[in-house]
Design an enzyme around this catalytic site. Structure first.
Site, PDB file in Angstrom:
ATOM      1  N   LYS A   1       4.945 -13.888  -5.634  1.00 44.94           N
ATOM      2  CA  LYS A   1       3.984 -14.075  -4.510  1.00 44.94           C
ATOM      3  C   LYS A   1       3.239 -15.306  -4.004  1.00 44.94           C
ATOM      4  O   LYS A   1       2.820 -16.020  -4.681  1.00 44.94           O
ATOM      5  CB  LYS A   1       3.562 -12.348  -4.523  1.00 44.94           C
ATOM      6  CG  LYS A   1       4.384 -11.072  -4.109  1.00 44.94           C
ATOM      7  CD  LYS A   1       3.121  -9.724  -3.679  1.00 44.94           C
ATOM      8  CE  LYS A   1       4.216  -8.489  -3.440  1.00 44.94           C
ATOM      9  NZ  LYS A   1       3.170  -7.618  -2.893  1.00 44.94           N
TER      10      LYS A   1
ATOM     11  N   TYR B   1       9.052  -5.505   4.255  1.00 44.26           N
ATOM     12  CA  TYR B   1       8.105  -3.970   3.881  1.00 44.26           C
ATOM     13  C   TYR B   1       8.681  -3.224   5.181  1.00 44.26           C
ATOM     14  O   TYR B   1       7.246  -2.424   5.752  1.00 44.26           O
ATOM     15  CB  TYR B   1       7.284  -4.701   3.826  1.00 44.26           C
ATOM     16  CG  TYR B   1       6.919  -5.773   2.810  1.00 44.26           C
ATOM     17  CD1 TYR B   1       7.021  -4.828   1.177  1.00 44.26           C
ATOM     18  CD2 TYR B   1       6.520  -7.027   2.267  1.00 44.26           C
ATOM     19  CE1 TYR B   1       6.355  -5.297   0.559  1.00 44.26           C
ATOM     20  CE2 TYR B   1       6.590  -7.445   1.370  1.00 44.26           C
ATOM     21  CZ  TYR B   1       6.731  -6.334   0.056  1.00 44.26           C
ATOM     22  OH  TYR B   1       6.463  -6.941  -1.214  1.00 44.26           O
TER      23      TYR B   1
ATOM     24  N   PHE C   1      -2.028  -1.310   5.653  1.00 38.19           N
ATOM     25  CA  PHE C   1      -2.341  -2.366   5.310  1.00 38.19           C
ATOM     26  C   PHE C   1      -1.137  -3.420   5.760  1.00 38.19           C
ATOM     27  O   PHE C   1      -0.788  -4.697   5.073  1.00 38.19           O
ATOM     28  CB  PHE C   1      -2.402  -2.368   3.278  1.00 38.19           C
ATOM     29  CG  PHE C   1      -0.580  -1.912   2.900  1.00 38.19           C
ATOM     30  CD1 PHE C   1       0.239  -2.535   3.386  1.00 38.19           C
ATOM     31  CD2 PHE C   1      -1.197   0.163   2.865  1.00 38.19           C
ATOM     32  CE1 PHE C   1       1.644  -2.054   2.207  1.00 38.19           C
ATOM     33  CE2 PHE C   1      -0.456   0.580   2.104  1.00 38.19           C
ATOM     34  CZ  PHE C   1       1.032  -0.135   1.909  1.00 38.19           C
TER      35      PHE C   1
ATOM     36  N   ARG D   1       8.858  -3.344 -13.953  1.00 42.64           N
ATOM     37  CA  ARG D   1       7.834  -2.985 -13.028  1.00 42.64           C
ATOM     38  C   ARG D   1       6.826  -2.313 -14.452  1.00 42.64           C
ATOM     39  O   ARG D   1       5.519  -3.089 -13.893  1.00 42.64           O
ATOM     40  CB  ARG D   1       8.168  -1.043 -12.565  1.00 42.64           C
ATOM     41  CG  ARG D   1       9.319  -0.500 -11.571  1.00 42.64           C
ATOM     42  CD  ARG D   1       8.688  -1.652 -10.437  1.00 42.64           C
ATOM     43  NE  ARG D   1       7.219  -0.640 -10.016  1.00 42.64           N
ATOM     44  CZ  ARG D   1       6.791  -0.939  -8.486  1.00 42.64           C
ATOM     45  NH1 ARG D   1       7.129  -1.810  -7.617  1.00 42.64           N
ATOM     46  NH2 ARG D   1       5.802  -0.135  -8.844  1.00 42.64           N
TER      47      ARG D   1
ATOM     48  N   THR E   1      -0.113  -1.607  -9.317  1.00 39.34           N
ATOM     49  CA  THR E   1       0.217  -2.403  -7.638  1.00 39.34           C
ATOM     50  C   THR E   1      -1.856  -2.651  -7.106  1.00 39.34           C
ATOM     51  O   THR E   1      -1.424  -3.851  -7.117  1.00 39.34           O
ATOM     52  CB  THR E   1      -0.034  -1.267  -6.630  1.00 39.34           C
ATOM     53  OG1 THR E   1       1.000  -0.886  -6.442  1.00 39.34           O
ATOM     54  CG2 THR E   1       0.333  -1.913  -5.255  1.00 39.34           C
TER      55      THR E   1
ATOM     56  N   ARG F   1       0.234  -8.471 -13.426  1.00 42.02           N
ATOM     57  CA  ARG F   1      -0.778  -8.112 -12.406  1.00 42.02           C
ATOM     58  C   ARG F   1      -2.012  -8.057 -12.590  1.00 42.02           C
ATOM     59  O   ARG F   1      -3.212  -8.688 -12.363  1.00 42.02           O
ATOM     60  CB  ARG F   1      -0.694  -7.246 -11.208  1.00 42.02           C
ATOM     61  CG  ARG F   1       0.409  -7.273 -10.530  1.00 42.02           C
ATOM     62  CD  ARG F   1       1.091  -5.976 -10.119  1.00 42.02           C
ATOM     63  NE  ARG F   1       1.610  -6.398  -9.019  1.00 42.02           N
ATOM     64  CZ  ARG F   1       2.415  -4.548  -7.922  1.00 42.02           C
ATOM     65  NH1 ARG F   1       2.270  -4.460  -8.355  1.00 42.02           N
ATOM     66  NH2 ARG F   1       3.241  -5.513  -6.558  1.00 42.02           N
TER      67      ARG F   1
ATOM     68  N   ASN G   1      -1.584  -9.392  -4.919  1.00 43.12           N
ATOM     69  CA  ASN G   1      -1.062  -9.023  -6.565  1.00 43.12           C
ATOM     70  C   ASN G   1      -0.034  -9.613  -7.483  1.00 43.12           C
ATOM     71  O   ASN G   1       1.316  -8.856  -8.257  1.00 43.12           O
ATOM     72  CB  ASN G   1      -1.149  -7.313  -5.756  1.00 43.12           C
ATOM     73  CG  ASN G   1       0.460  -6.833  -5.254  1.00 43.12           C
ATOM     74  OD1 ASN G   1       1.087  -7.662  -5.415  1.00 43.12           O
ATOM     75  ND2 ASN G   1       0.563  -5.281  -5.551  1.00 43.12           N
TER      76      ASN G   1
ATOM     77  N   HIS H   1       6.485  -8.527  -6.971  1.00 45.51           N
ATOM     78  CA  HIS H   1       7.397  -7.444  -5.766  1.00 45.51           C
ATOM     79  C   HIS H   1       8.419  -7.069  -7.632  1.00 45.51           C
ATOM     80  O   HIS H   1       9.147  -8.882  -7.424  1.00 45.51           O
ATOM     81  CB  HIS H   1       7.444  -7.693  -4.969  1.00 45.51           C
ATOM     82  CG  HIS H   1       8.022  -6.616  -4.121  1.00 45.51           C
ATOM     83  ND1 HIS H   1       8.221  -5.589  -3.516  1.00 45.51           N
ATOM     84  CD2 HIS H   1      10.114  -6.779  -4.295  1.00 45.51           C
ATOM     85  CE1 HIS H   1       9.273  -4.745  -3.285  1.00 45.51           C
ATOM     86  NE2 HIS H   1      10.186  -5.295  -3.396  1.00 45.51           N
TER      87      HIS H   1
ATOM     88  N   GLU I   1      17.148  -4.936  -1.411  1.00 41.83           N
ATOM     89  CA  GLU I   1      16.397  -6.214  -1.604  1.00 41.83           C
ATOM     90  C   GLU I   1      17.280  -7.227  -2.297  1.00 41.83           C
ATOM     91  O   GLU I   1      17.055  -8.391  -1.346  1.00 41.83           O
ATOM     92  CB  GLU I   1      15.380  -5.738  -3.041  1.00 41.83           C
ATOM     93  CG  GLU I   1      14.245  -4.906  -1.729  1.00 41.83           C
ATOM     94  CD  GLU I   1      13.009  -4.290  -2.775  1.00 41.83           C
ATOM     95  OE1 GLU I   1      12.632  -4.070  -2.336  1.00 41.83           O
ATOM     96  OE2 GLU I   1      12.947  -5.151  -3.875  1.00 41.83           O
TER      97      GLU I   1
HETATM   98  N1  UDP Z   1      -0.737  -2.718  -0.553  1.00 41.79           N
HETATM   99  C1  UDP Z   1      -1.835  -3.278   0.154  1.00 41.79           C
HETATM  100  N2  UDP Z   1      -2.563  -2.199   0.199  1.00 41.79           N
HETATM  101  C2  UDP Z   1      -2.361  -1.350  -0.160  1.00 41.79           C
HETATM  102  C3  UDP Z   1      -1.160  -0.448  -0.777  1.00 41.79           C
HETATM  103  C4  UDP Z   1       0.068  -1.925  -1.188  1.00 41.79           C
HETATM  104  O1  UDP Z   1      -2.090  -4.399   0.313  1.00 41.79           O
HETATM  105  O2  UDP Z   1      -3.482   0.108  -0.407  1.00 41.79           O
HETATM  106  C5  UDP Z   1       0.593  -4.215  -0.798  1.00 41.79           C
HETATM  107  C6  UDP Z   1       0.729  -5.136  -1.952  1.00 41.79           C
HETATM  108  O3  UDP Z   1       1.110  -6.404  -1.772  1.00 41.79           O
HETATM  109  C7  UDP Z   1       1.801  -4.150  -2.704  1.00 41.79           C
HETATM  110  C8  UDP Z   1       3.068  -3.327  -1.552  1.00 41.79           C
HETATM  111  O4  UDP Z   1       1.746  -3.449  -0.765  1.00 41.79           O
HETATM  112  O5  UDP Z   1       2.502  -4.425  -3.513  1.00 41.79           O
HETATM  113  C9  UDP Z   1       3.614  -2.634  -1.703  1.00 41.79           C
HETATM  114  O6  UDP Z   1       2.811  -1.188  -2.299  1.00 41.79           O
HETATM  115  P1  UDP Z   1       4.240  -0.973  -2.563  1.00 41.79           P
HETATM  116  O7  UDP Z   1       3.133   1.151  -2.523  1.00 41.79           O
HETATM  117  O8  UDP Z   1       5.822  -0.451  -2.684  1.00 41.79           O
HETATM  118  O9  UDP Z   1       3.526  -1.240  -4.000  1.00 41.79           O
HETATM  119  P2  UDP Z   1       3.827  -1.921  -5.328  1.00 41.79           P
HETATM  120  O10 UDP Z   1       5.781  -2.450  -5.531  1.00 41.79           O
HETATM  121  O11 UDP Z   1       4.046  -4.074  -4.937  1.00 41.79           O
HETATM  122  O12 UDP Z   1       3.735  -1.688  -6.875  1.00 41.79           O
END
Ligand code: UDP
Length: 141
Positions: free
Chosen positions: A11, A51, A59, A87, A93, A104, A114, A117, A128
């Site tokens: 990112k 997204y 958010f 992952r 996250t 992260r 963070n 992705h 994707e």
């Molecule tokens: N995100 C955020 N605030 C939150 C939850 C998610 O900004 O409370 C953002 C964060 O950048 C995250 C993305 O939304 O990576 C996608 O969320 P997801 O739950 O899919 O998390 P990931 O799969 O990226 O761990």
């Protein structure tokens, strides 16, 4: 073990910190092969589409603002259990909750910015990869 492909994004925050190489090393050291890669600066429309599953979440606007704030590095990773392995390398996250030694925990500042992705399942991985590498014949190696 299943040979899988997954979509990974470095990112804007991590690209700006010049840690693409360090993150790529983690993929390679974990047995994830980079089989496609490109840099892009997403338009708002592209970020919103990518997204769209989160479009009702509070958010969403902040996430889109962040994802268009600078260039990103997009790659397809291939390997045994690539989706879960990526992952695991990424960590939780919220970087505050991410295990020590994860991408992260080491490179991200907060849940909004963070660092990375990674696709969360086989169906999202397929969608994707098609989103960012449409019509491109990817080769295993
Ligand atoms: N995100 C955020 N605030 C939150 C939850 C998610 O900004 O409370 C953002 C964060 O950048 C995250 C993305 O939304 O990576 C996608 O969320 P997801 O739950 O899919 O998390 P990931 O799969 O990226 O761990």
């Amino acid at each position: 073990m299943a040979l899988e492909r997954t979509l990974s994004i470095i990112k804007p925050d991590a690209v700006a910190k010049d840690v693409i190489g360090q993150i790529y090393s983690r993929f390679e050291n974990a047995g994830l092969k980079i089989i496609a890669a490109r840099m892009a600066h997403l338009s708002r429309e592209q970020a919103e589409q990518f997204y769209s599953v989160h479009k009702e979440r509070p958010f969403f606007k902040a996430l889109v603002d962040f994802m268009v704030s600078g260039p990103i590095m997009i790659q397809v990773l291939e390997g045994d259990n690539a989706i879960a392995k990526n992952r695991d390398l990424m960590g939780a996250t919220d970087p505050q909750k991410a295990d020590k030694g994860t991408i992260r925990a080491d490179f991200a500042d907060n849940i909004d910015a963070n660092a990375v992705h990674g696709s969360d399942g086989p169906d999202t991985a397929r969608a994707e990869i098609g989103f960012f590498f449409p019509g491109i014949n990817l080769h295993s190696r």
